[in-house]
Design a protein around this motif. Structure first.
Motif, PDB file in Angstrom:
ATOM      1  N   ALA A 292     -21.836 -11.170  21.303  1.00 52.54           N
ATOM      2  CA  ALA A 292     -21.754 -12.273  21.277  1.00 52.54           C
ATOM      3  C   ALA A 292     -20.939 -12.936  20.583  1.00 52.54           C
ATOM      4  N   TRP A 293     -20.171 -13.897  20.717  1.00 51.53           N
ATOM      5  CA  TRP A 293     -19.407 -15.249  19.728  1.00 51.53           C
ATOM      6  C   TRP A 293     -19.962 -16.453  19.974  1.00 51.53           C
ATOM      7  N   MET A 294     -20.172 -17.358  18.549  1.00 51.85           N
ATOM      8  CA  MET A 294     -21.186 -18.394  18.504  1.00 51.85           C
ATOM      9  C   MET A 294     -19.874 -19.597  18.412  1.00 51.85           C
ATOM     10  N   GLU A 295     -19.662 -20.448  19.529  1.00 54.07           N
ATOM     11  CA  GLU A 295     -18.311 -21.092  18.404  1.00 54.07           C
ATOM     12  C   GLU A 295     -19.270 -22.648  18.601  1.00 54.07           C
ATOM     13  N   SER A 296     -18.321 -22.934  17.329  1.00 50.92           N
ATOM     14  CA  SER A 296     -19.356 -24.811  16.618  1.00 50.92           C
ATOM     15  C   SER A 296     -17.529 -25.060  16.467  1.00 50.92           C
ATOM     16  N   ASP A 297     -18.342 -26.314  17.454  1.00 54.41           N
ATOM     17  CA  ASP A 297     -17.431 -27.607  17.903  1.00 54.41           C
ATOM     18  C   ASP A 297     -17.864 -28.705  18.063  1.00 54.41           C
ATOM     19  N   ASP A 298     -17.211 -29.655  16.518  1.00 57.69           N
ATOM     20  CA  ASP A 298     -17.997 -31.041  16.506  1.00 57.69           C
ATOM     21  C   ASP A 298     -17.384 -31.637  17.905  1.00 57.69           C
ATOM     22  N   LEU A 299     -16.920 -31.366  18.848  1.00 53.36           N
ATOM     23  CA  LEU A 299     -16.348 -32.365  19.625  1.00 53.36           C
ATOM     24  C   LEU A 299     -16.311 -32.116  20.789  1.00 53.36           C
ATOM     25  N   LYS A 300     -16.841 -31.545  20.863  1.00 54.65           N
ATOM     26  CA  LYS A 300     -17.580 -31.013  22.487  1.00 54.65           C
ATOM     27  C   LYS A 300     -19.193 -31.099  22.515  1.00 54.65           C
ATOM     28  N   SER A 301     -19.590 -31.822  23.461  1.00 52.97           N
ATOM     29  CA  SER A 301     -21.127 -32.160  23.884  1.00 52.97           C
ATOM     30  C   SER A 301     -22.208 -31.556  23.257  1.00 52.97           C
ATOM     31  N   VAL A 302     -22.281 -30.310  23.690  1.00 51.94           N
ATOM     32  CA  VAL A 302     -23.040 -29.437  23.264  1.00 51.94           C
ATOM     33  C   VAL A 302     -22.307 -28.901  22.004  1.00 51.94           C
ATOM     34  N   ILE A 303     -22.692 -28.624  20.603  1.00 45.30           N
ATOM     35  CA  ILE A 303     -21.641 -28.873  19.320  1.00 45.30           C
ATOM     36  C   ILE A 303     -21.995 -27.179  19.639  1.00 45.30           C
ATOM     37  N   THR A 304     -22.800 -26.015  19.900  1.00 40.55           N
ATOM     38  CA  THR A 304     -22.454 -24.604  19.355  1.00 40.55           C
ATOM     39  C   THR A 304     -23.197 -23.864  20.807  1.00 40.55           C
ATOM     40  N   CYS A 305     -22.367 -22.655  21.007  1.00 42.03           N
ATOM     41  CA  CYS A 305     -22.929 -22.562  22.638  1.00 42.03           C
ATOM     42  C   CYS A 305     -22.620 -21.241  22.533  1.00 42.03           C
ATOM     43  N   TYR A 306     -22.119 -20.037  23.307  1.00 42.39           N
ATOM     44  CA  TYR A 306     -22.115 -18.348  23.307  1.00 42.39           C
ATOM     45  C   TYR A 306     -22.078 -17.856  23.663  1.00 42.39           C
ATOM     46  N   SER A 307     -20.682 -16.933  23.362  1.00 40.92           N
ATOM     47  CA  SER A 307     -19.786 -16.101  24.465  1.00 40.92           C
ATOM     48  C   SER A 307     -19.781 -14.806  24.567  1.00 40.92           C
ATOM     49  N   ASN A 308     -19.643 -13.794  25.192  1.00 40.36           N
ATOM     50  CA  ASN A 308     -19.768 -12.546  25.426  1.00 40.36           C
ATOM     51  C   ASN A 308     -18.186 -12.369  25.336  1.00 40.36           C
ATOM     52  N   VAL A 309     -17.004 -12.991  25.442  1.00 40.83           N
ATOM     53  CA  VAL A 309     -15.600 -12.927  25.405  1.00 40.83           C
ATOM     54  C   VAL A 309     -15.411 -13.322  24.302  1.00 40.83           C
ATOM     55  N   PRO A 310     -14.607 -12.366  23.413  1.00 36.16           N
ATOM     56  CA  PRO A 310     -13.906 -13.057  22.115  1.00 36.16           C
ATOM     57  C   PRO A 310     -13.283 -13.888  22.563  1.00 36.16           C
ATOM     58  N   PRO A 311     -13.369 -14.762  21.025  1.00 37.46           N
ATOM     59  CA  PRO A 311     -12.387 -15.813  21.737  1.00 37.46           C
ATOM     60  C   PRO A 311     -10.516 -16.342  21.547  1.00 37.46           C
ATOM     61  N   ASN A 312      -9.802 -16.949  22.475  1.00 34.17           N
ATOM     62  CA  ASN A 312      -8.969 -16.565  22.399  1.00 34.17           C
ATOM     63  C   ASN A 312      -7.446 -17.389  21.591  1.00 34.17           C
ATOM     64  N   ILE A 313      -7.348 -17.432  20.565  1.00 31.40           N
ATOM     65  CA  ILE A 313      -6.796 -17.486  19.501  1.00 31.40           C
ATOM     66  C   ILE A 313      -5.716 -17.748  19.747  1.00 31.40           C
ATOM     67  N   PRO A 314      -4.624 -18.749  19.463  1.00 29.19           N
ATOM     68  CA  PRO A 314      -3.226 -18.501  19.332  1.00 29.19           C
ATOM     69  C   PRO A 314      -2.764 -17.784  18.075  1.00 29.19           C
ATOM     70  N   PRO A 315      -2.185 -17.179  17.107  1.00 32.53           N
ATOM     71  CA  PRO A 315      -1.887 -16.578  16.526  1.00 32.53           C
ATOM     72  C   PRO A 315      -1.761 -17.522  14.976  1.00 32.53           C
ATOM     73  N   ALA A 316      -0.464 -18.738  16.137  1.00 30.12           N
ATOM     74  CA  ALA A 316      -0.256 -19.542  14.652  1.00 30.12           C
ATOM     75  C   ALA A 316      -1.309 -20.515  14.424  1.00 30.12           C
ATOM     76  N   GLN A 317      -2.567 -20.493  15.306  1.00 25.23           N
ATOM     77  CA  GLN A 317      -4.095 -21.489  14.466  1.00 25.23           C
ATOM     78  C   GLN A 317      -4.862 -20.779  14.032  1.00 25.23           C
ATOM     79  N   VAL A 318      -4.711 -19.517  13.885  1.00 21.87           N
ATOM     80  CA  VAL A 318      -6.006 -18.743  13.198  1.00 21.87           C
ATOM     81  C   VAL A 318      -6.039 -19.047  11.337  1.00 21.87           C
ATOM     82  N   HIS A 319      -6.540 -19.439  10.945  1.00 19.80           N
ATOM     83  CA  HIS A 319      -6.609 -20.659   9.986  1.00 19.80           C
ATOM     84  C   HIS A 319      -7.034 -19.996   9.167  1.00 19.80           C
ATOM     85  N   LEU A 320      -8.280 -18.815   9.371  1.00 23.95           N
ATOM     86  CA  LEU A 320      -9.138 -17.945   8.315  1.00 23.95           C
ATOM     87  C   LEU A 320      -9.781 -16.902   9.290  1.00 23.95           C
ATOM     88  N   VAL A 321      -9.433 -15.513   8.580  1.00 19.31           N
ATOM     89  CA  VAL A 321     -10.350 -14.595   9.581  1.00 19.31           C
ATOM     90  C   VAL A 321     -11.853 -13.868   8.472  1.00 19.31           C
TER      91      VAL A 321
END
Length: 84
Positions: free
Chosen positions: A32-61
């Protein structure tokens, strides 16, 4: 490193439209991955799918060493823990 295995446990995603950060944290050792995004109506949500982030947008790992039965955790007193 030295036959140790590491797993990604957190990623900070930078989106440039609009300028915004999203935090992803994995509930290790589970999928399970927890996503925290304060621009969404539900700030925190969970997913069993890893995030799909373009490499150029990865800021910190962040990653952690996967412990095996051969590893032992040892607590040592330090100046900080003596205060607890």
């Amino acid at each position: 490193f030295n036959d140790d295995h590491y797993e990604v446990t957190a990623v900070v995603h930078y989106k440039n439209s609009p300028d915004h950060f999203i935090a992803w944290v994995r509930n290790a050792p589970g999928p399970a991955w927890m996503e925290s995004d304060d621009l969404k109506s539900v700030i925190t949500c969970y997913s069993n799918v890893p995030p799909n982030i373009p490499p150029a947008q990865v800021h910190l790992v962040m990653w952690e060493r996967r412990l095996t039965p051969q590893h032992t955790l040892v607590m040592r007193d330090t100046e900080d823990t003596k205060l607890l």
